[in-house]
Design a protein around this motif. Structure first.
Motif, PDB file in Angstrom:
ATOM      1  N   HIS A   5       0.855  -1.181   0.000  1.00  0.00           N
ATOM      2  CA  HIS A   5       0.000   0.000   0.000  1.00  0.00           C
ATOM      3  C   HIS A   5       0.895   1.236   0.000  1.00  0.00           C
ATOM      4  CE1 HIS A   5      -3.530  -2.407   0.940  1.00  0.00           C
ATOM      5  NE2 HIS A   5      -2.802  -3.016   1.846  1.00  0.00           N
ATOM      6  N   ASN A   6       0.482   2.236  -0.718  1.00  0.00           N
ATOM      7  CA  ASN A   6       1.188   3.511  -0.703  1.00  0.00           C
ATOM      8  C   ASN A   6       0.207   4.559  -0.181  1.00  0.00           C
ATOM      9  OD1 ASN A   6       2.487   5.923  -1.147  1.00  0.00           O
ATOM     10  ND2 ASN A   6       3.193   5.397  -3.201  1.00  0.00           N
ATOM     11  N   PHE A   7       0.380   4.925   1.081  1.00  0.00           N
ATOM     12  CA  PHE A   7      -0.579   5.834   1.719  1.00  0.00           C
ATOM     13  C   PHE A   7      -0.635   7.190   1.021  1.00  0.00           C
ATOM     14  CE2 PHE A   7       3.395   6.430   4.046  1.00  0.00           C
ATOM     15  CZ  PHE A   7       3.503   7.800   4.141  1.00  0.00           C
ATOM     16  N   ARG A   8       0.436   7.604   0.368  1.00  0.00           N
ATOM     17  CA  ARG A   8       0.440   8.906  -0.305  1.00  0.00           C
ATOM     18  C   ARG A   8      -0.485   8.941  -1.523  1.00  0.00           C
ATOM     19  NH1 ARG A   8       5.908   8.553   1.498  1.00  0.00           N
ATOM     20  NH2 ARG A   8       6.356  10.258   2.925  1.00  0.00           N
ATOM     21  N   LYS A   9      -0.921   7.789  -1.978  1.00  0.00           N
ATOM     22  CA  LYS A   9      -1.842   7.716  -3.110  1.00  0.00           C
ATOM     23  C   LYS A   9      -3.306   7.672  -2.665  1.00  0.00           C
ATOM     24  CE  LYS A   9       1.270   5.511  -6.389  1.00  0.00           C
ATOM     25  NZ  LYS A   9       1.465   4.361  -7.284  1.00  0.00           N
ATOM     26  N   LEU A  10      -3.538   7.586  -1.365  1.00  0.00           N
ATOM     27  CA  LEU A  10      -4.902   7.476  -0.844  1.00  0.00           C
ATOM     28  C   LEU A  10      -5.511   8.855  -0.601  1.00  0.00           C
ATOM     29  CD1 LEU A  10      -4.326   4.625   1.765  1.00  0.00           C
ATOM     30  CD2 LEU A  10      -5.357   4.428  -0.512  1.00  0.00           C
ATOM     31  N   ASN A  11      -6.700   9.069  -1.145  1.00  0.00           N
ATOM     32  CA  ASN A  11      -7.388  10.350  -0.953  1.00  0.00           C
ATOM     33  C   ASN A  11      -7.632  10.643   0.530  1.00  0.00           C
ATOM     34  OD1 ASN A  11      -7.522  11.022  -3.658  1.00  0.00           O
ATOM     35  ND2 ASN A  11      -9.498  10.028  -3.952  1.00  0.00           N
ATOM     36  N   ILE A  12      -7.961   9.618   1.292  1.00  0.00           N
ATOM     37  CA  ILE A  12      -8.255   9.815   2.709  1.00  0.00           C
ATOM     38  C   ILE A  12      -7.017  10.327   3.464  1.00  0.00           C
ATOM     39  CG2 ILE A  12      -7.799   7.409   3.399  1.00  0.00           C
ATOM     40  CD1 ILE A  12     -10.586   9.644   4.786  1.00  0.00           C
ATOM     41  N   TRP A  13      -5.831   9.911   3.042  1.00  0.00           N
ATOM     42  CA  TRP A  13      -4.610  10.411   3.670  1.00  0.00           C
ATOM     43  C   TRP A  13      -4.434  11.895   3.350  1.00  0.00           C
ATOM     44  CZ3 TRP A  13       0.124  12.422   2.001  1.00  0.00           C
ATOM     45  CH2 TRP A  13       1.092  12.548   2.997  1.00  0.00           C
ATOM     46  N   HIS A  14      -4.667  12.273   2.094  1.00  0.00           N
ATOM     47  CA  HIS A  14      -4.559  13.680   1.704  1.00  0.00           C
ATOM     48  C   HIS A  14      -5.590  14.540   2.437  1.00  0.00           C
ATOM     49  CE1 HIS A  14      -1.492  13.422  -1.406  1.00  0.00           C
ATOM     50  NE2 HIS A  14      -2.019  12.257  -1.723  1.00  0.00           N
ATOM     51  N   GLU A  15      -6.792  14.014   2.585  1.00  0.00           N
ATOM     52  CA  GLU A  15      -7.828  14.748   3.329  1.00  0.00           C
ATOM     53  C   GLU A  15      -7.425  14.907   4.793  1.00  0.00           C
ATOM     54  OE1 GLU A  15     -11.721  13.096   2.662  1.00  0.00           O
ATOM     55  OE2 GLU A  15     -11.412  13.098   0.493  1.00  0.00           O
ATOM     56  N   GLY A  16      -6.836  13.862   5.348  1.00  0.00           N
ATOM     57  CA  GLY A  16      -6.352  13.939   6.731  1.00  0.00           C
ATOM     58  C   GLY A  16      -5.270  14.987   6.894  1.00  0.00           C
ATOM     59  N   MET A  17      -4.361  15.070   5.925  1.00  0.00           N
ATOM     60  CA  MET A  17      -3.303  16.076   5.978  1.00  0.00           C
ATOM     61  C   MET A  17      -3.881  17.481   5.851  1.00  0.00           C
ATOM     62  SD  MET A  17      -0.559  14.540   6.686  1.00  0.00           S
ATOM     63  CE  MET A  17       0.642  15.826   6.402  1.00  0.00           C
ATOM     64  N   SER A  18      -4.909  17.633   5.033  1.00  0.00           N
ATOM     65  CA  SER A  18      -5.583  18.938   4.916  1.00  0.00           C
ATOM     66  C   SER A  18      -6.230  19.331   6.234  1.00  0.00           C
ATOM     67  CB  SER A  18      -6.646  18.898   3.817  1.00  0.00           C
ATOM     68  OG  SER A  18      -6.046  18.745   2.561  1.00  0.00           O
ATOM     69  N   LEU A  19      -6.831  18.352   6.907  1.00  0.00           N
ATOM     70  CA  LEU A  19      -7.443  18.601   8.205  1.00  0.00           C
ATOM     71  C   LEU A  19      -6.392  19.050   9.228  1.00  0.00           C
ATOM     72  CD1 LEU A  19     -10.013  18.499   9.933  1.00  0.00           C
ATOM     73  CD2 LEU A  19      -9.501  16.094  10.376  1.00  0.00           C
ATOM     74  N   VAL A  20      -5.231  18.429   9.182  1.00  0.00           N
ATOM     75  CA  VAL A  20      -4.138  18.817  10.077  1.00  0.00           C
ATOM     76  C   VAL A  20      -3.753  20.273   9.833  1.00  0.00           C
ATOM     77  CG1 VAL A  20      -1.697  18.445  10.633  1.00  0.00           C
ATOM     78  CG2 VAL A  20      -3.215  16.475  10.320  1.00  0.00           C
ATOM     79  N   LYS A  21      -3.557  20.632   8.570  1.00  0.00           N
ATOM     80  CA  LYS A  21      -3.165  22.011   8.233  1.00  0.00           C
ATOM     81  C   LYS A  21      -4.225  23.017   8.686  1.00  0.00           C
ATOM     82  CE  LYS A  21      -0.459  20.554   4.288  1.00  0.00           C
ATOM     83  NZ  LYS A  21      -0.415  20.432   2.826  1.00  0.00           N
ATOM     84  N   GLU A  22      -5.487  22.712   8.416  1.00  0.00           N
ATOM     85  CA  GLU A  22      -6.567  23.615   8.815  1.00  0.00           C
ATOM     86  C   GLU A  22      -6.621  23.774  10.332  1.00  0.00           C
ATOM     87  OE1 GLU A  22     -10.405  22.820   7.014  1.00  0.00           O
ATOM     88  OE2 GLU A  22      -9.379  22.036   5.240  1.00  0.00           O
ATOM     89  N   THR A  23      -6.429  22.669  11.044  1.00  0.00           N
ATOM     90  CA  THR A  23      -6.471  22.707  12.502  1.00  0.00           C
ATOM     91  C   THR A  23      -5.365  23.596  13.055  1.00  0.00           C
ATOM     92  OG1 THR A  23      -7.403  20.482  12.563  1.00  0.00           O
ATOM     93  CG2 THR A  23      -6.390  21.278  14.589  1.00  0.00           C
ATOM     94  N   TYR A  24      -4.162  23.469  12.503  1.00  0.00           N
ATOM     95  CA  TYR A  24      -3.054  24.294  12.972  1.00  0.00           C
ATOM     96  C   TYR A  24      -3.295  25.770  12.676  1.00  0.00           C
ATOM     97  CZ  TYR A  24       0.062  20.737  14.778  1.00  0.00           C
ATOM     98  OH  TYR A  24       0.619  19.758  15.549  1.00  0.00           O
ATOM     99  N   ILE A  25      -3.892  26.069  11.529  1.00  0.00           N
ATOM    100  CA  ILE A  25      -4.212  27.460  11.192  1.00  0.00           C
ATOM    101  C   ILE A  25      -5.232  28.027  12.177  1.00  0.00           C
ATOM    102  CG2 ILE A  25      -5.367  28.923   9.482  1.00  0.00           C
ATOM    103  CD1 ILE A  25      -4.036  27.086   7.323  1.00  0.00           C
TER     104      ILE A  25
END
Length: 72
Positions: A5-25
């Motif tokens: 599995h390559n987690f960087r290809k999963l949309n859910i991983w990208h959405e999770g990273m976006s959530l992290v960025k938004e939370t920090y902002i």
């Protein structure tokens, strides 16, 4: 048979990273007095989402991988 599995290809991983960025902002605008209590707790939760997905991709089977994708 080992699952790859390559987690960087999963949309859910990208959405999770976006959530992290938004939370920090958002938490950047919180009072400094909350840095080690409320802010810390709020920031840890979204970080755990992509972290669990990434950790799950290191497992050898699809069954083990799915364990990391299921909510508690």
């Amino acid at each position: 048979m080992a699952a790859k599995h390559n987690f960087r290809k999963l949309n859910i991983w990208h959405e999770g990273m976006s959530l992290v960025k938004e939370t920090y902002i958002i938490t950047k605008s919180f009072p400094k007095s909350e840095t080690y209590s409320l802010i810390s707790q709020i920031q840890r939760l979204p970080v755990s989402v992509p972290s669990n997905i990434a950790e799950g991709t290191s497992k050898n089977t699809n069954k083990h991988f799915c364990v990391f994708l299921k909510p508690l």
